[in-house]
Write a protein that holds these residues in place. Structure first.
Motif, short mmCIF file in Angstrom:
data_model
loop_
_atom_site.label_atom_id
_atom_site.label_comp_id
_atom_site.label_asym_id
_atom_site.label_seq_id
_atom_site.Cartn_x
_atom_site.Cartn_y
_atom_site.Cartn_z
N ALA A 75 0.84 -1.21 0.00
CA ALA A 75 0.00 0.00 0.00
C ALA A 75 0.87 1.26 0.00
N SER A 76 0.28 2.33 -0.46
CA SER A 76 0.99 3.61 -0.48
C SER A 76 1.20 4.08 0.95
N ALA A 77 2.45 4.14 1.40
CA ALA A 77 2.74 4.56 2.78
C ALA A 77 4.24 4.48 3.03
N PRO A 129 4.02 3.55 -4.43
CA PRO A 129 4.88 4.44 -3.65
C PRO A 129 4.07 5.29 -2.68
N LYS A 130 4.72 5.88 -1.72
CA LYS A 130 4.12 6.94 -0.91
C LYS A 130 3.50 7.95 -1.90
N THR A 131 2.32 8.46 -1.59
CA THR A 131 1.61 9.31 -2.56
C THR A 131 2.47 10.46 -3.09
N ILE A 132 2.53 10.51 -4.42
CA ILE A 132 3.28 11.59 -5.07
C ILE A 132 2.34 12.77 -5.25
N VAL A 179 -9.09 4.62 -7.81
CA VAL A 179 -9.26 5.73 -6.86
C VAL A 179 -9.26 5.17 -5.45
N LYS A 180 -8.48 5.79 -4.57
CA LYS A 180 -8.44 5.31 -3.17
C LYS A 180 -9.41 6.14 -2.33
N LEU A 181 -10.41 5.46 -1.77
CA LEU A 181 -11.51 6.14 -1.08
C LEU A 181 -11.26 6.24 0.43
N GLY A 211 -6.66 -2.75 4.76
CA GLY A 211 -6.99 -2.42 6.15
C GLY A 211 -6.81 -3.62 7.04
N GLY A 212 -5.73 -3.62 7.82
CA GLY A 212 -5.54 -4.65 8.85
C GLY A 212 -5.11 -6.01 8.36
N VAL A 213 -4.52 -6.08 7.19
CA VAL A 213 -4.10 -7.40 6.68
C VAL A 213 -2.73 -7.76 7.24
N CYS A 235 0.05 -2.55 4.70
CA CYS A 235 0.92 -1.44 5.11
C CYS A 235 1.41 -1.64 6.55
N THR A 236 0.52 -1.48 7.54
CA THR A 236 0.95 -1.50 8.94
C THR A 236 1.64 -2.80 9.31
N SER A 237 1.15 -3.93 8.82
CA SER A 237 1.77 -5.21 9.19
C SER A 237 3.21 -5.27 8.68
C1 LIG Z 1 2.38 5.83 8.30
C2 LIG Z 1 1.37 5.73 7.22
C3 LIG Z 1 1.45 6.54 6.10
C4 LIG Z 1 0.51 6.46 5.09
N1 LIG Z 1 0.64 7.23 3.97
C5 LIG Z 1 -0.24 7.09 2.94
C6 LIG Z 1 -0.05 7.80 1.73
O1 LIG Z 1 0.90 8.55 1.54
N2 LIG Z 1 -0.98 7.62 0.76
C7 LIG Z 1 -2.06 6.78 0.89
O2 LIG Z 1 -2.86 6.65 -0.03
N3 LIG Z 1 -2.23 6.07 2.03
C8 LIG Z 1 -1.35 6.21 3.04
N4 LIG Z 1 -1.50 5.45 4.18
C9 LIG Z 1 -2.66 4.53 4.29
C10 LIG Z 1 -2.28 3.11 3.89
O3 LIG Z 1 -1.93 3.03 2.54
C11 LIG Z 1 -3.44 2.14 4.17
O4 LIG Z 1 -4.55 2.56 3.43
C12 LIG Z 1 -3.82 2.07 5.63
O5 LIG Z 1 -2.64 2.07 6.40
C13 LIG Z 1 -4.66 0.86 5.99
O6 LIG Z 1 -3.95 -0.34 5.78
P1 LIG Z 1 -3.20 -1.17 6.95
O7 LIG Z 1 -4.20 -1.42 8.02
O8 LIG Z 1 -2.67 -2.37 6.26
O9 LIG Z 1 -2.09 -0.28 7.43
C14 LIG Z 1 -0.56 5.54 5.21
C15 LIG Z 1 -0.64 4.71 6.34
C16 LIG Z 1 0.30 4.79 7.32
C17 LIG Z 1 0.21 3.87 8.51
#
Ligand SMILES: Cc1cc2nc3c(=O)[nH]c(=O)nc-3n(C[C@H](O)[C@H](O)[C@H](O)COP(=O)(O)O)c2cc1C
Length: 380
Positions: free
Chosen positions: A20-22, A44-47, A173-175, A252-254, A274-276
């Protein structure tokens, strides 16, 4: 080996997992680390912005939410990438591309749709993107971007339309989950031409108060992520999957193969994490892939098409719920260790001292079945 490949918005991924983007996609080398673990796609982290309001906080931005010392969620105040647009477009995307995972590039919906369209053009002109993810959903306080766009069906429509008019590659699109219902927004995204939707970004939240000093753990509102949010995101994924005919990427939460399967059974095509990865490292990706393969083989499924949306038909309406046949608890005396937990959690006082169920009192809630440490209770 089971075939784990999926086709999402016309693009083939070697498996449904996407970074995920993060933070784990902070730069090209970070994305490469995920690709080396075999992930299907990298984001990538959102550009996006280089404006003053998009300055990056470096003063403590994570709060790990724990219960009995076990992490269950995380609040972050991260905001945007520290890389310039030039860094991404001239160097980092090229580095990430070496990993051969699908390049699913996140871009911020800018305050004006024309600015978003210009960013789409800049990114696709590198020739390094396979598919785009338009971010209308960050839960941060900037007033002109993020969820301030994504909670409005009209604004989402305008942004997607402008982006799609320029895009020559598929656009998703990310909602935001910070809405009462995502259905109307997902429908607007579809009508504007989106090829797929990501459900979803983080839940706007507050980290809490350190009661010893009377101050908040984090001094702003942020995004809540990790295992604790999964039931909320599953609600949105399944509601949209039932009502809007558009491919879904769930996030979300995977943290395990089971989470991936659950989302696919609720209609998702790809699943992001992402978080995991932040908590367990990139090696978690190959572990989940190996577990997914093992599970598919054991069950004899040949592709994820065999299970996609499988659970949706069993999600009923409130109106139907009360018409389903009534059940009551049955305790298996041979397995019962008389620990007393079922009695304690039964607010209908249906379980007697002898650990029998009084059927006239039992309301069929199933709490005793859920709590029993020996699986001695069944709801029949
Ligand atoms: C530290 C952090 C930074 C994030 N930055 C972005 C971002 O730049 N762009 C985006 O679309 N989502 C961002 N997210 C959201 C994640 O992509 C994801 O939608 C969200 O963390 C839920 O997934 P997870 O439970 O697996 O972490 C970020 C999440 C975290 C924890």
């Amino acid at each position: 080996m089971a075939d784990l490949s999926v086709k999402y918005c016309g693009v083939t991924y070697q498996n449904p997992l996407i970074l995920a983007s993060a933070t784990p996609g902070w730069d090209g080398n970070a994305m490469l680390l995920a690709a080396k673990q075999g992930i299907g796609g990298v984001i990538p982290k959102t550009i996006g912005p280089e404006q003053e309001w998009a300055k990056h906080p470096r003063n403590g931005r994570f709060y790990i939410y724990k219960k009995k010392n076990i992490p269950i969620g995380q609040v972050n105040l991260e905001l945007f990438t520290t890389k310039t647009r030039g860094d991404w477009l001239d160097h980092d995307l090229e580095i990430a591309k070496q990993g051969r995972a699908v390049m699913h590039i996140s871009l911020l919906a800018m305050p004006e749709p024309e600015q978003t369209a210009a960013l789409v053009e800049e990114i696709q002109s590198t020739g390094l993107a396979d598919i785009l993810e338009l971010n209308v959903s960050c839960p941060m306080p900037a007033k002109t971007v993020g969820m301030h766009i994504g909670k409005s069906a009209e604004k989402t429509f305008a942004q997607v339309k402008a982006a799609k008019e320029t895009a020559k590659i598929p656009l998703t699109v990310k909602l935001t989950p910070n809405v009462a219902s995502m259905i109307e927004i997902a429908q607007a995204a579809k009508e504007a031409g989106a090829d797929g939707i990501t459900i979803s970004n983080s839940i706007r939240a507050f980290a809490g108060v350190d009661i010893e000093i009377g101050k908040p753990y984090l001094c702003a509102y942020g995004g809540y992520t990790g295992p604790a949010i999964k039931p909320i995101i599953m609600r949105h994924v399944s509601e949209v999957a039932k009502q809007v005919d558009i491919p879904i990427s769930a996030v979300g939460g995977v943290s395990s193969y089971r989470d991936v399967i659950e989302y696919i059974m609720l209609g998702a095509v790809t699943v992001q994490l992402c978080t995991s990865v932040m908590w367990q490292g990139y090696a978690l990706i190959s572990k989940i892939l190996s577990d997914l393969n093992g599970w598919m083989e054991e069950k004899g499924y040949t592709s994820f098409e065999d299970i996609r949306g499988m659970a949706l038909g069993n999600i009923t309406s409130v109106e139907e719920l009360a018409r389903l046949p009534a059940k009551h608890a049955v305790i298996d005396a041979a397995s019962c260790i008389q620990c007393g937990i079922c009695r304690r959690v039964c607010f209908y006082r249906a379980i007697t001292d002898l650990y029998r169920v009084r059927y006239d009192q039992c309301d069929g809630c199933g709490a005793c079945e859920q709590w029993c440490p020996k699986k001695a209770v069944t709801l029949c």
